[in-house]
Design a protein around this motif. Structure first.
Motif, mmCIF file in Angstrom:
data_model
loop_
_atom_site.group_PDB
_atom_site.id
_atom_site.type_symbol
_atom_site.label_atom_id
_atom_site.label_comp_id
_atom_site.label_asym_id
_atom_site.label_seq_id
_atom_site.Cartn_x
_atom_site.Cartn_y
_atom_site.Cartn_z
ATOM 1 N N LEU A 106 28.003 -0.641 21.013
ATOM 2 C CA LEU A 106 27.738 0.748 21.381
ATOM 3 C C LEU A 106 28.878 1.664 20.923
ATOM 4 C CD1 LEU A 106 26.334 0.321 25.008
ATOM 5 C CD2 LEU A 106 25.042 0.963 22.962
ATOM 6 N N GLU A 141 28.951 9.006 26.542
ATOM 7 C CA GLU A 141 27.596 8.721 26.085
ATOM 8 C C GLU A 141 27.201 7.284 26.414
ATOM 9 O OE1 GLU A 141 27.594 11.803 22.264
ATOM 10 O OE2 GLU A 141 28.032 9.673 21.971
ATOM 11 N N LEU A 173 24.063 6.011 29.109
ATOM 12 C CA LEU A 173 22.845 5.409 28.553
ATOM 13 C C LEU A 173 22.032 4.715 29.637
ATOM 14 C CD1 LEU A 173 23.716 3.646 25.175
ATOM 15 C CD2 LEU A 173 22.197 5.589 25.499
ATOM 16 N N ASP A 223 16.686 3.829 26.984
ATOM 17 C CA ASP A 223 17.128 4.576 25.802
ATOM 18 C C ASP A 223 17.344 3.674 24.589
ATOM 19 O OD1 ASP A 223 17.172 6.967 27.227
ATOM 20 O OD2 ASP A 223 19.248 6.679 27.877
ATOM 21 N N VAL A 224 17.341 2.367 24.792
ATOM 22 C CA VAL A 224 17.663 1.421 23.716
ATOM 23 C C VAL A 224 16.399 0.677 23.295
ATOM 24 C CG1 VAL A 224 19.114 -0.523 23.026
ATOM 25 C CG2 VAL A 224 19.977 1.156 24.673
ATOM 26 N N LEU A 253 18.544 3.828 19.125
ATOM 27 C CA LEU A 253 18.815 4.171 20.519
ATOM 28 C C LEU A 253 18.888 5.684 20.613
ATOM 29 C CD1 LEU A 253 21.990 5.154 21.140
ATOM 30 C CD2 LEU A 253 22.446 2.734 20.894
ATOM 31 N N VAL A 284 20.507 9.031 22.350
ATOM 32 C CA VAL A 284 21.576 9.656 23.131
ATOM 33 C C VAL A 284 20.991 10.948 23.698
ATOM 34 C CG1 VAL A 284 23.872 10.701 23.077
ATOM 35 C CG2 VAL A 284 23.403 8.648 21.727
#
Length: 284
Positions: free
Chosen positions: A140, A150, A154, A158-159, A166, A168
């Motif tokens: 990351l 950030e 997460l 979000d991934v 991913l 942000v």
């Protein structure tokens, strides 16, 4: 000097504005470059490495105009950075294939706390990671270039390793961006998500959690990467920002454009990204 002002320096100023440098950075870069040409009294095409070295020596004894004493090491770095950007620009637009800073290894005189890790040091850091969470954190912060804030913000949703991206959603200045996942990063984050689903079968809103399922704080994240650096035997203190700085420097060194790296990092202005460009050869 007047001809230089309307010619090379004028074009340089227009270039800086066109690629997105902030107004303050444009003034600083132009002013530092102008002072160099006043010092050496040569047109850009006749500047030699020896002229750069003479200016570098002069800067270290040049009186500061903002107080007593000489220029700070950080300010000397700014001058040389300005010259590198100037000659990079002339070479890029085909005005000249002559770059007097090419091959010069001038040490930075600032505090050096933001120097990037080398590719070898980065590899050692990844080799020292033993847990799915440790691998995920490194990917990351380094592979994805996320800021500390950030990374801890997460959420698991979000991934998307299978899609190679991913999201942000809470970037600096409330800006959002999509970050591509390289194959190794996607595989690592996929493995971490599977581990997370086993450890917390009820689900976790935050992606990065501690051993008891609590959201990882920014301070805990800093301690984790610092401990990884110590485990890897690195002399440098490893921080989230240092990893972000390192990937930016490495991407630029591999030939990625300044604009692409700017978008990857979520910078608003190109001058923020350009700071990393002069670390590619280990100095200014």
């Amino acid at each position: 000097m007047e001809q230089l002002q309307t010619g090379a320096l004028g074009g340089f100023r227009d270039y800086l504005r066109a690629v997105g440098y902030g107004a303050g950075s444009v003034r600083m870069l132009e002013s530092c470059t102008r002072e160099f040409f006043v010092f050496c009294a040569l047109p850009p095409g006749e500047v030699q490495p020896a002229n750069i070295l003479s200016f570098y020596a002069y800067l270290q004894v040049r009186p500061s105009q903002r107080g007593e004493g000489v220029l700070s090491g950080k300010m000397v770095d700014h001058y040389l950075y300005s010259l590198r950007v100037f000659f990079d620009w002339r070479q890029a637009v085909g005005t000249s294939d002559h770059h007097p800073l090419s091959g010069l290894q001038l040490p930075r005189l600032g505090d050096g706390r933001r120097l990037p890790l080398s590719v070898t040091e980065t590899g050692a850091l990844f080799a020292a990671a033993h847990h799915e969470r440790e691998h995920a954190v490194l990917h990351l912060l380094y592979s994805c270039g996320l800021r500390r804030s950030e990374a801890v913000a997460l959420e698991a949703v979000d991934v998307w390793p299978d899609r190679g991206v991913l999201y942000v959603r809470r970037g600096k200045g409330a800006r959002r961006r999509v970050v591509p996942l390289a194959s190794r990063a996607a595989a690592s984050l996929g493995a971490y998500l599977r581990w997370l689903s086993v450890q917390l079968p009820g689900g976790s809103q935050r992606l990065l959690v501690g051993s008891r399922g609590q959201a990882l704080t920014g301070d805990r994240l800093c301690r984790l990467v610092r401990e990884l650096g110590e485990r890897a035997g690195l002399d440098a203190v490893v921080t989230p920002h240092r990893l972000r700085h390192s990937i930016a420097t490495h991407l630029l060194a591999r030939g990625m454009s300044l604009e692409q790296v700017r978008d990857f990092l979520g910078h608003r202005h190109a001058d923020t990204t350009q700071i990393y460009a002069h670390f590619q050869n280990g100095g200014l």
